[in-house]
Scaffold this motif. Structure first.
Motif, PDB file in Angstrom:
ATOM      1  N   ASP A 174     -14.792   0.489  16.995  1.00  0.00           N
ATOM      2  CA  ASP A 174     -14.797  -0.243  15.729  1.00  0.00           C
ATOM      3  C   ASP A 174     -15.477  -1.608  15.857  1.00  0.00           C
ATOM      4  OD1 ASP A 174     -13.479   1.798  14.482  1.00  0.00           O
ATOM      5  OD2 ASP A 174     -11.485   0.970  14.894  1.00  0.00           O
ATOM      6  N   ASP A 175     -15.946  -1.912  17.023  1.00  0.00           N
ATOM      7  CA  ASP A 175     -16.624  -3.187  17.271  1.00  0.00           C
ATOM      8  C   ASP A 175     -17.861  -3.283  16.373  1.00  0.00           C
ATOM      9  OD1 ASP A 175     -18.139  -5.332  18.336  1.00  0.00           O
ATOM     10  OD2 ASP A 175     -17.148  -5.073  20.269  1.00  0.00           O
ATOM     11  N   PRO A 176     -18.063  -4.415  15.683  1.00  0.00           N
ATOM     12  CA  PRO A 176     -19.230  -4.536  14.802  1.00  0.00           C
ATOM     13  C   PRO A 176     -20.554  -4.468  15.554  1.00  0.00           C
ATOM     14  CG  PRO A 176     -18.000  -6.603  14.880  1.00  0.00           C
ATOM     15  CD  PRO A 176     -17.196  -5.582  15.611  1.00  0.00           C
ATOM     16  N   ARG A 177     -20.542  -4.698  16.865  1.00  0.00           N
ATOM     17  CA  ARG A 177     -21.786  -4.627  17.635  1.00  0.00           C
ATOM     18  C   ARG A 177     -22.229  -3.184  17.854  1.00  0.00           C
ATOM     19  NH1 ARG A 177     -19.876  -8.017  22.679  1.00  0.00           N
ATOM     20  NH2 ARG A 177     -18.100  -6.683  22.250  1.00  0.00           N
ATOM     21  N   ASP A 178     -21.378  -2.213  17.553  1.00  0.00           N
ATOM     22  CA  ASP A 178     -21.708  -0.803  17.771  1.00  0.00           C
ATOM     23  C   ASP A 178     -22.379  -0.148  16.569  1.00  0.00           C
ATOM     24  OD1 ASP A 178     -20.773  -0.765  20.327  1.00  0.00           O
ATOM     25  OD2 ASP A 178     -18.772  -0.055  19.790  1.00  0.00           O
ATOM     26  N   ARG A 179     -22.731  -0.897  15.576  1.00  0.00           N
ATOM     27  CA  ARG A 179     -23.253  -0.305  14.338  1.00  0.00           C
ATOM     28  C   ARG A 179     -24.771  -0.211  14.287  1.00  0.00           C
ATOM     29  NH1 ARG A 179     -19.191  -3.624  10.534  1.00  0.00           N
ATOM     30  NH2 ARG A 179     -17.324  -2.473  11.100  1.00  0.00           N
ATOM     31  N   PHE A 180     -25.460  -0.819  15.214  1.00  0.00           N
ATOM     32  CA  PHE A 180     -26.917  -0.852  15.155  1.00  0.00           C
ATOM     33  C   PHE A 180     -27.517   0.316  15.921  1.00  0.00           C
ATOM     34  CE2 PHE A 180     -25.537  -5.265  14.702  1.00  0.00           C
ATOM     35  CZ  PHE A 180     -26.124  -5.560  13.473  1.00  0.00           C
ATOM     36  N   TRP A 181     -28.731   0.730  15.542  1.00  0.00           N
ATOM     37  CA  TRP A 181     -29.392   1.855  16.181  1.00  0.00           C
ATOM     38  C   TRP A 181     -29.683   1.576  17.649  1.00  0.00           C
ATOM     39  CZ3 TRP A 181     -34.198   1.480  18.373  1.00  0.00           C
ATOM     40  CH2 TRP A 181     -34.952   0.370  18.032  1.00  0.00           C
ATOM     41  N   VAL A 182     -29.928   0.319  17.986  1.00  0.00           N
ATOM     42  CA  VAL A 182     -30.207  -0.028  19.383  1.00  0.00           C
ATOM     43  C   VAL A 182     -28.975   0.248  20.243  1.00  0.00           C
ATOM     44  CG1 VAL A 182     -30.795  -1.933  20.926  1.00  0.00           C
ATOM     45  CG2 VAL A 182     -31.893  -1.765  18.703  1.00  0.00           C
ATOM     46  N   ASP A 183     -27.802  -0.046  19.703  1.00  0.00           N
ATOM     47  CA  ASP A 183     -26.567   0.201  20.453  1.00  0.00           C
ATOM     48  C   ASP A 183     -26.344   1.695  20.684  1.00  0.00           C
ATOM     49  OD1 ASP A 183     -25.736  -2.543  20.667  1.00  0.00           O
ATOM     50  OD2 ASP A 183     -25.357  -2.434  18.526  1.00  0.00           O
ATOM     51  N   ARG A 184     -26.663   2.505  19.676  1.00  0.00           N
ATOM     52  CA  ARG A 184     -26.549   3.954  19.854  1.00  0.00           C
ATOM     53  C   ARG A 184     -27.516   4.433  20.929  1.00  0.00           C
ATOM     54  NH1 ARG A 184     -26.159   3.766  14.178  1.00  0.00           N
ATOM     55  NH2 ARG A 184     -28.330   4.362  13.950  1.00  0.00           N
ATOM     56  N   LEU A 185     -28.727   3.883  20.929  1.00  0.00           N
ATOM     57  CA  LEU A 185     -29.721   4.255  21.930  1.00  0.00           C
ATOM     58  C   LEU A 185     -29.263   3.857  23.332  1.00  0.00           C
ATOM     59  CD1 LEU A 185     -32.553   5.345  22.593  1.00  0.00           C
ATOM     60  CD2 LEU A 185     -33.411   3.021  22.204  1.00  0.00           C
ATOM     61  N   VAL A 186     -28.735   2.653  23.477  1.00  0.00           N
ATOM     62  CA  VAL A 186     -28.261   2.201  24.788  1.00  0.00           C
ATOM     63  C   VAL A 186     -27.084   3.051  25.258  1.00  0.00           C
ATOM     64  CG1 VAL A 186     -27.175   0.279  26.016  1.00  0.00           C
ATOM     65  CG2 VAL A 186     -29.133  -0.136  24.537  1.00  0.00           C
TER      66      VAL A 186
END
Length: 95
Positions: free
Chosen positions: A48-60
């Motif tokens: 639920d961390d707001p930093r997990d919402r971006f496409w870059v985070d999914r890629l990493v």
């Protein structure tokens, strides 16, 4: 050429031959540790961390979960790129 330029010492090197500027990351590491930005483990799963919402985070996260597949994909991308470049030919005209 001035005397100053001829007498300048070469860049500082460590025993392995690396230049001294690689140690400039140390202040960044100290700052990140002091401000608490290094707390916790790697975020391999979405939370639920707001930093997990971006496409870059999914890629990493995908790259962290599949390192061998990532290495194979990068190798195939390099092979494909060089294959295309060899087929296209040199950038200068012949003759």
């Amino acid at each position: 050429m001035s005397t100053l330029c001829r007498s300048r010492k070469p860049a500082l090197r460590d025993p392995r031959g690396s230049r001294w500027w690689r140690h400039h990351a140390i202040p960044l590491d100290v700052w990140a540790h002091r401000t608490g930005r290094l707390e916790g483990g790697w975020r391999r799963e979405a939370t639920d961390d707001p930093r997990d919402r971006f496409w870059v985070d999914r890629l990493v996260r995908w790259m962290l979960r599949h390192p061998i597949l990532l290495a194979v994909a990068l190798l195939l991308a390099v092979v494909a790129l060089f294959t295309v470049l060899l087929i296209v030919g040199p950038p200068v005209p012949k003759g």
